[in-house]
Design a protein around this motif. Structure first.
Motif, PDB file in Angstrom:
ATOM      1  N   PRO A 105       0.810  -1.229   0.000  1.00  0.00           N
ATOM      2  CA  PRO A 105       0.000   0.000   0.000  1.00  0.00           C
ATOM      3  C   PRO A 105       0.839   1.273   0.000  1.00  0.00           C
ATOM      4  CG  PRO A 105      -0.219  -1.188   2.084  1.00  0.00           C
ATOM      5  CD  PRO A 105       0.476  -2.101   1.144  1.00  0.00           C
ATOM      6  N   VAL A 106       1.995   1.256   0.675  1.00  0.00           N
ATOM      7  CA  VAL A 106       2.862   2.437   0.670  1.00  0.00           C
ATOM      8  C   VAL A 106       3.342   2.742  -0.746  1.00  0.00           C
ATOM      9  CG1 VAL A 106       5.176   3.238   1.316  1.00  0.00           C
ATOM     10  CG2 VAL A 106       3.605   2.417   3.073  1.00  0.00           C
ATOM     11  N   LYS A 107       3.703   1.687  -1.491  1.00  0.00           N
ATOM     12  CA  LYS A 107       4.132   1.922  -2.865  1.00  0.00           C
ATOM     13  C   LYS A 107       2.959   2.420  -3.717  1.00  0.00           C
ATOM     14  CE  LYS A 107       6.827  -0.003  -6.661  1.00  0.00           C
ATOM     15  NZ  LYS A 107       5.903   0.137  -7.799  1.00  0.00           N
ATOM     16  N   GLY A 108       1.775   1.851  -3.493  1.00  0.00           N
ATOM     17  CA  GLY A 108       0.618   2.241  -4.285  1.00  0.00           C
ATOM     18  C   GLY A 108       0.222   3.685  -4.093  1.00  0.00           C
ATOM     19  N   TRP A 109       0.306   4.180  -2.847  1.00  0.00           N
ATOM     20  CA  TRP A 109      -0.127   5.559  -2.582  1.00  0.00           C
ATOM     21  C   TRP A 109       1.042   6.532  -2.485  1.00  0.00           C
ATOM     22  CZ3 TRP A 109       0.142   8.719   2.072  1.00  0.00           C
ATOM     23  CH2 TRP A 109      -0.549   9.934   1.951  1.00  0.00           C
ATOM     24  N   LEU A 110       1.920   6.296  -1.518  1.00  0.00           N
ATOM     25  CA  LEU A 110       2.943   7.287  -1.214  1.00  0.00           C
ATOM     26  C   LEU A 110       4.006   7.392  -2.304  1.00  0.00           C
ATOM     27  CD1 LEU A 110       3.766   9.346   0.848  1.00  0.00           C
ATOM     28  CD2 LEU A 110       4.863   7.545   2.189  1.00  0.00           C
ATOM     29  N   ILE A 111       4.348   6.264  -2.935  1.00  0.00           N
ATOM     30  CA  ILE A 111       5.364   6.300  -3.990  1.00  0.00           C
ATOM     31  C   ILE A 111       4.726   6.547  -5.355  1.00  0.00           C
ATOM     32  CG2 ILE A 111       7.131   4.972  -5.207  1.00  0.00           C
ATOM     33  CD1 ILE A 111       7.815   3.589  -2.611  1.00  0.00           C
ATOM     34  N   ASP A 112       3.868   5.631  -5.797  1.00  0.00           N
ATOM     35  CA  ASP A 112       3.335   5.716  -7.159  1.00  0.00           C
ATOM     36  C   ASP A 112       2.196   6.724  -7.306  1.00  0.00           C
ATOM     37  OD1 ASP A 112       5.101   3.844  -8.127  1.00  0.00           O
ATOM     38  OD2 ASP A 112       3.726   2.154  -7.911  1.00  0.00           O
ATOM     39  N   GLY A 113       1.477   7.002  -6.220  1.00  0.00           N
ATOM     40  CA  GLY A 113       0.335   7.892  -6.329  1.00  0.00           C
ATOM     41  C   GLY A 113      -0.773   7.314  -7.187  1.00  0.00           C
ATOM     42  N   LYS A 114      -0.899   5.994  -7.222  1.00  0.00           N
ATOM     43  CA  LYS A 114      -1.868   5.320  -8.093  1.00  0.00           C
ATOM     44  C   LYS A 114      -3.153   4.943  -7.379  1.00  0.00           C
ATOM     45  CE  LYS A 114       0.976   5.347 -11.588  1.00  0.00           C
ATOM     46  NZ  LYS A 114       0.751   6.227 -12.747  1.00  0.00           N
ATOM     47  N   ILE A 115      -3.160   5.001  -6.049  1.00  0.00           N
ATOM     48  CA  ILE A 115      -4.392   4.769  -5.299  1.00  0.00           C
ATOM     49  C   ILE A 115      -4.674   6.018  -4.472  1.00  0.00           C
ATOM     50  CG2 ILE A 115      -4.122   2.264  -5.229  1.00  0.00           C
ATOM     51  CD1 ILE A 115      -3.141   2.516  -2.366  1.00  0.00           C
ATOM     52  N   THR A 116      -5.897   6.158  -4.022  1.00  0.00           N
ATOM     53  CA  THR A 116      -6.282   7.344  -3.259  1.00  0.00           C
ATOM     54  C   THR A 116      -5.884   7.212  -1.799  1.00  0.00           C
ATOM     55  OG1 THR A 116      -8.446   6.438  -2.699  1.00  0.00           O
ATOM     56  CG2 THR A 116      -8.256   7.677  -4.778  1.00  0.00           C
ATOM     57  N   ALA A 117      -5.923   8.319  -1.088  1.00  0.00           N
ATOM     58  CA  ALA A 117      -5.610   8.307   0.335  1.00  0.00           C
ATOM     59  C   ALA A 117      -6.581   7.421   1.107  1.00  0.00           C
ATOM     60  CB  ALA A 117      -5.639   9.739   0.879  1.00  0.00           C
ATOM     61  N   SER A 118      -7.862   7.455   0.736  1.00  0.00           N
ATOM     62  CA  SER A 118      -8.845   6.633   1.443  1.00  0.00           C
ATOM     63  C   SER A 118      -8.631   5.150   1.164  1.00  0.00           C
ATOM     64  CB  SER A 118     -10.268   7.044   1.062  1.00  0.00           C
ATOM     65  OG  SER A 118     -10.476   6.930  -0.330  1.00  0.00           O
ATOM     66  N   GLU A 119      -8.237   4.811  -0.066  1.00  0.00           N
ATOM     67  CA  GLU A 119      -7.936   3.413  -0.356  1.00  0.00           C
ATOM     68  C   GLU A 119      -6.684   2.972   0.385  1.00  0.00           C
ATOM     69  OE1 GLU A 119      -7.203   0.320  -4.112  1.00  0.00           O
ATOM     70  OE2 GLU A 119      -7.668   2.428  -4.501  1.00  0.00           O
ATOM     71  N   PHE A 120      -5.713   3.847   0.484  1.00  0.00           N
ATOM     72  CA  PHE A 120      -4.509   3.564   1.266  1.00  0.00           C
ATOM     73  C   PHE A 120      -4.872   3.253   2.710  1.00  0.00           C
ATOM     74  CE2 PHE A 120      -0.954   5.558   3.804  1.00  0.00           C
ATOM     75  CZ  PHE A 120      -0.033   4.542   3.613  1.00  0.00           C
ATOM     76  N   ALA A 121      -5.723   4.095   3.303  1.00  0.00           N
ATOM     77  CA  ALA A 121      -6.151   3.881   4.684  1.00  0.00           C
ATOM     78  C   ALA A 121      -6.884   2.557   4.828  1.00  0.00           C
ATOM     79  CB  ALA A 121      -7.040   5.028   5.137  1.00  0.00           C
ATOM     80  N   ALA A 122      -7.732   2.226   3.853  1.00  0.00           N
ATOM     81  CA  ALA A 122      -8.501   0.985   3.916  1.00  0.00           C
ATOM     82  C   ALA A 122      -7.595  -0.232   3.839  1.00  0.00           C
ATOM     83  CB  ALA A 122      -9.526   0.950   2.785  1.00  0.00           C
ATOM     84  N   ARG A 123      -6.582  -0.168   2.982  1.00  0.00           N
ATOM     85  CA  ARG A 123      -5.651  -1.298   2.863  1.00  0.00           C
ATOM     86  C   ARG A 123      -4.860  -1.490   4.153  1.00  0.00           C
ATOM     87  NH1 ARG A 123      -2.970  -2.161  -3.043  1.00  0.00           N
ATOM     88  NH2 ARG A 123      -4.856  -1.953  -4.307  1.00  0.00           N
ATOM     89  N   LEU A 124      -4.396  -0.398   4.732  1.00  0.00           N
ATOM     90  CA  LEU A 124      -3.681  -0.498   6.001  1.00  0.00           C
ATOM     91  C   LEU A 124      -4.570  -1.120   7.076  1.00  0.00           C
ATOM     92  CD1 LEU A 124      -1.779   2.924   6.237  1.00  0.00           C
ATOM     93  CD2 LEU A 124      -0.846   0.714   5.560  1.00  0.00           C
ATOM     94  N   ASP A 125      -5.795  -0.608   7.178  1.00  0.00           N
ATOM     95  CA  ASP A 125      -6.713  -1.092   8.212  1.00  0.00           C
ATOM     96  C   ASP A 125      -7.026  -2.573   8.034  1.00  0.00           C
ATOM     97  OD1 ASP A 125      -6.846   1.332   9.471  1.00  0.00           O
ATOM     98  OD2 ASP A 125      -8.799   1.910   8.666  1.00  0.00           O
ATOM     99  N   GLN A 126      -7.287  -2.977   6.807  1.00  0.00           N
ATOM    100  CA  GLN A 126      -7.679  -4.359   6.557  1.00  0.00           C
ATOM    101  C   GLN A 126      -6.603  -5.332   7.013  1.00  0.00           C
ATOM    102  OE1 GLN A 126      -8.634  -5.215   2.483  1.00  0.00           O
ATOM    103  NE2 GLN A 126      -8.955  -7.392   2.842  1.00  0.00           N
ATOM    104  N   GLU A 127      -5.372  -5.064   6.642  1.00  0.00           N
ATOM    105  CA  GLU A 127      -4.303  -5.990   7.010  1.00  0.00           C
ATOM    106  C   GLU A 127      -3.954  -5.893   8.492  1.00  0.00           C
ATOM    107  OE1 GLU A 127      -2.984  -8.400   5.265  1.00  0.00           O
ATOM    108  OE2 GLU A 127      -4.301  -7.898   3.592  1.00  0.00           O
TER     109      GLU A 127
END
Length: 578
Positions: free
Chosen positions: A349-371
Motif C-alpha cells: 500500500p505504501v508503494k501504491g499511494w505514497l510512492i506511485d500515487g496510483k491509489i487514493t488516500a482513502s484506499e490507502f487507509a482501507a488497505r492499512l486497516d484491513q491488514e
C-alpha cells in the motif's frame, strides 16, 4: 532400555507441548528498528579473508584472471576477467565478490547504534559458495570467508558429520559469537536467515547422496525422484529442486506431508539450538534473538508448529518472522510464527499511494486497516514494516520510477515479476537517483515508517542514499564513499523520534482524515495521555489543516520546515504533539 523409555516420555511431552503452543509476540520486538544486511555487500572489515576464485560456486567456469572487485568501483564498469568471460554485463555478476564480512559489521556497530538501529536481520551467513548463500553447504557453520581463517575453518568442517557431537567452533563461528556480544553491548539484537526448505548441492548430506546414491545414510533426507541405476550407462539420478532449480535440492517431507522427514528435521533442530544457546547451558542470552525464515510457506505447517514449540522452550522470547508476500494473518496463526515481513500490510500500500500515487488516500487507509486488523493480539506491533529488500528494487529506484511503466503495473503495484523488472532494460528504467520531488517523497516515506504501527525495517544503504534496480542491482556494495547526509539525517531524525515517543511504538492507531482530492492522510497514535498526530500530504499543492484534531498541538517533527498547524506544503509530512 530405561534411557530409551525416558527419551520417549520426553518426546511425548514435547509433542504435546507443540500442539498447544500458540503464536507469540515478544514484547521487546515492539521497540525494534530493523536493519537488513546482505553480508557480502555491507562492509569489508578484513581484506585478509577475502573470497578466492576457488571459493566460488563454479570456479572451473570462471576466468583465471578473476579477482576481488574494488569496493568503490563503479557498478557498471567491467573488469578484464568479466570481459573475457562474456560480452553481456549480467553474465558475470554472480561471480563478483567485494569481500564483505563479519568484521565489517562489527566495525559499523557504533554507526548503526547512532543511526537508531536496535535490530539486525542478516541474509544467510551460513557456509555456502554462492553469492546469495540460500544454497547452504551447512547450517551449523558461518561461511569461512566471513571470518578470519577460511583455510583453517574448511579443514575443521571437513572432519565433521551430521552428528552435533562432531561439530567444532570455527574461527568464523567464534567471530559471529563476538559480533552477538558486541551488538548486545550496544542494545542491538540479531536475527538470522534460516532456509529449512532446501540446501545447496554441496550441502554435506546431498554431497554424500551424489556419490553413494541410495546407499547414502542421507538418502531419505531429500525429495529424490530417481536414483542412478548402475546397470545402465546413463545417470538417471533426479530430484526435486526449489522451483525447478537443481542447484537448490529440496528436503523431503515425512509420509504425512505435514512435516519434514526425520533426518533433516533432527539436523535443523540441532543447528537451531547451536545458534540460540551457543554454550548449551540453558541460558540463551549469548545467542541470537530470533530467525527470519525463507520461503516459509513451502515448509510443512506441522514442522513449523513443532519447531516453534522447541525454540520457545530454549527462549520464550524468541522472535520469528516468515517471508510472506501475501496476507499473513491466517498463516501466522496456523504456524505459530510471531511476525512476518509486512509486504502486504505495509510495503504494497505504501508503494501504491505514497510512492506511485496510483491509489487514493482513502484506499490507502482501507488497505492499512484491513491488514492490520486481521492480526491477533499484539502481532501488528512487531510486523517488519519494510519498503524494499534483497528481493526488490531499492526504495530510491521505486521512487525514481514512480511514473514509469503504467501499462505493466498490476493491482498490487508491487509485483516484481511484472514489467518493472522484465521490461526495465528496454523501456527506459531510470537507474539513477530520484528527482527533487522524489527526495521529498523519500523523506515522507521514512517518517511514515517511523510512525506507523509495526517495526520499521530498512535495507542496508538506504540511509546513505543508495538506489538500484531489482536483483542484482539491489545488492551493490554499500556506498560509504557516496554518503548522502540529507537522506541519512532524515532516517536518523525519524528514528530518534520513534525511540523518544512510546506512542509510536506501542500506541493505538486511528485514521483521522483522508482527502482524496488533495491526497492527504492523517492519523493519530495514542498511549495513555500521550497523543501524536501524523499528517502526510502526497499532493502537489499546499493543504490547509483545519481539522480540530490539531487543537492544542504543535509541530514536533516535519520533513519540511515550512509545516505548521495551519498549512502543510506539498509532498511533506509532519508530526504534531504537545
Amino acid at each position: 532400555m530405561l534411557k530409551k523409555f525416558t527419551h520417549l516420555l520426553q518426546l511425548s511431552s514435547f509433542l504435546a507441548a507443540s500442539l498447544n503452543v500458540t503464536q507469540a509476540a515478544p514484547d521487546w520486538a515492539k521497540d525494534i528498528i530493523w536493519y537488513q544486511i546482505f553480508p557480502e555487500r555491507f562492509n569489508n572489515g578484513d581484506p585478509s579473508n577475502d573470497p578466492t576464485r576457488a571459493s566460488l560456486d563454479d570456479p572451473r567456469n570462471v576466468s583465471p584472471k578473476w579477482e576481488i572487485t574494488p569496493w568503490d568501483s563503479e557498478w557498471f564498469d567491467r573488469a578484464d576477467w568479466e570481459k573475457e568471460m562474456s560480452y553481456h554485463f549480467p553474465d558475470t555478476l554472480q561471480h563478483r565478490r567485494y569481500g564483505g564480512d563479519l568484521q565489517g559489521v562489527i566495525d559499523k556497530l557504533d554507526y548503526l547504534k547512532e543511526l537508531g538501529i536496535t535490530g539486525i536481520y542478516f541474509n544467510p551467513i551460513f557456509y555456502a559458495n554462492s553469492l546469495h548463500k540460500y544454497d547452504g553447504n551447512s547450517f551449523h557453520h558461518i561461511d569461512p570467508h566471513f571470518g578470519p581463517d577460511p583455510a583453517g575453518d574448511l579443514a575443521l568442517i571437513a572432519e565433521e558429520s551430521s552428528n552435533p557431537r562432531s561439530w567444532q567452533w570455527t574461527a568464523a563461528d567464534k567471530l559471529f559469537l563476538k559480533l552477538l556480544a558486541e551488538a548486545k553491548a550496544r542494545g542491538i539484537r540479531i536475527i538470522i536467515d534460516g532456509v529449512w526448505n532446501h540446501t545447496g548441492r554441496d550441502f554435506f548430506a546431498f554431497a554424500d547422496i551424489r556419490t553413494t546414491f541410495q546407499k547414502s545414510r542421507y538418502a531419505r533426507w531429500y525429495h529424490i525422484k530417481e536414483f542412478d541405476d548402475p546397470r545402465t550407462a546413463r545417470n538417471e539420478f533426479d530430484y526435486h529442486g526449489w522451483y525447478g532449480f537443481k542447484s537448490l535440492p529440496e528436503f523431503a517431507n515425512d509420509p504425512s506431508g505435514n512435516n519434514l522427514a526425520p533426518g533433516p528435521k533432527r539436523y535443523i533442530f540441532n543447528a537451531t539450538k547451536r545458534w540460540m544457546d551457543p554454550n548449551n547451558d540453558g541460558d540463551p542470552s549469548d545467542g541470537i534473538a530470533g530467525w527470519r525464515l525463507d520461503v516459509a510457506e513451502e515448509v510443512p505447517a506441522g514442522f513449523w508448529k513443532e519447531w516453534h514449540a522447541y525454540i520457545r522452550e530454549i527462549n520464550p522470547e524468541v522472535f520469528t518472522s516468515a517471508e510472506i508476500w501475501g496476507s499473513a494473518a491466517n498463516y501466522l496463526k496456523d504456524t505459530h510464527f510471531a511476525s512476518a515481513m509486512n509486504y502486504r500490510g505495509f510495503a504494497i500500500p505504501v508503494k501504491g499511494w505514497l510512492i506511485d500515487g496510483k491509489i487514493t488516500a482513502s484506499e490507502f487507509a482501507a488497505r492499512l486497516d484491513q491488514e492490520r486488523n486481521s492480526h491477533q493480539g499484539d502481532t501488528a506491533y512487531i510486523l517488519q514494516n519494510l519498503v524494499d529488500s534483497h528481493d526488490t528494487q531499492r526504495v530510491a529506484s521505486a521512487i525514481a520510477n514512480r511514473d514509469s511503466f503504467p501499462e505493466y503495473k498490476n493491482a498490487d503495484w508491487f509485483d516484481y515479476d511484472d514489467g518493472e523488472r522484465v521490461h526495465a532494460r528496454t523501456h527506459g528504467y531510470n537507474n539513477g537517483p530520484p528527482d527533487a520531488d522524489g527526495r521529498r517523497i523519500w523523506k515522507m516515506l521514512t517518517l511514515c515508517q517511523a510512525t506507523y504501527v509495526g517495526a520499521p525495517m530498512i535495507y542496508y544503504g538506504s540511509e546513505v542514499g543508495m538506489w538500484g534496480a531489482d536483483d542484482p542491482e539491489d545488492r551493490m556494495p554499500t556506498w560509504w564513499h557516496r554518503f548522502d547526509p540529507e537522506i541519512h539525517d532524515s532516517y536518523q531524525s525519524a528514528f530518534k523520534l520513534r525511540h523518544a515517543q512510546p506512542a509510536l511504538r506501542r500506541g493505538d492507531f486511528k485514521v483521522l482524515e483522508t482527502r482524496d482530492g488533495s491526497q492527504l492522510f492523517a492519523f493519530e497514535r495514542t498511549l495513555g495521555d500521550q497523543r501524536l498526530v501524523i499528517v502526510l500530504n502526497r499532493g502537489k499543492g499546499d493543504v490547509t489543516l483545519d481539522g480540530d484534531y490539531l487543537d492544542g498541538l504543535k509541530v514536533i517533527h516535519s520533513t519540511d520546515p515550512a509545516a505548521n498547524t495551519r498549512r502543510l506544503p506539498p509532498l511533506s509530512a509532519a508530526v504534531f504533539g504537545k
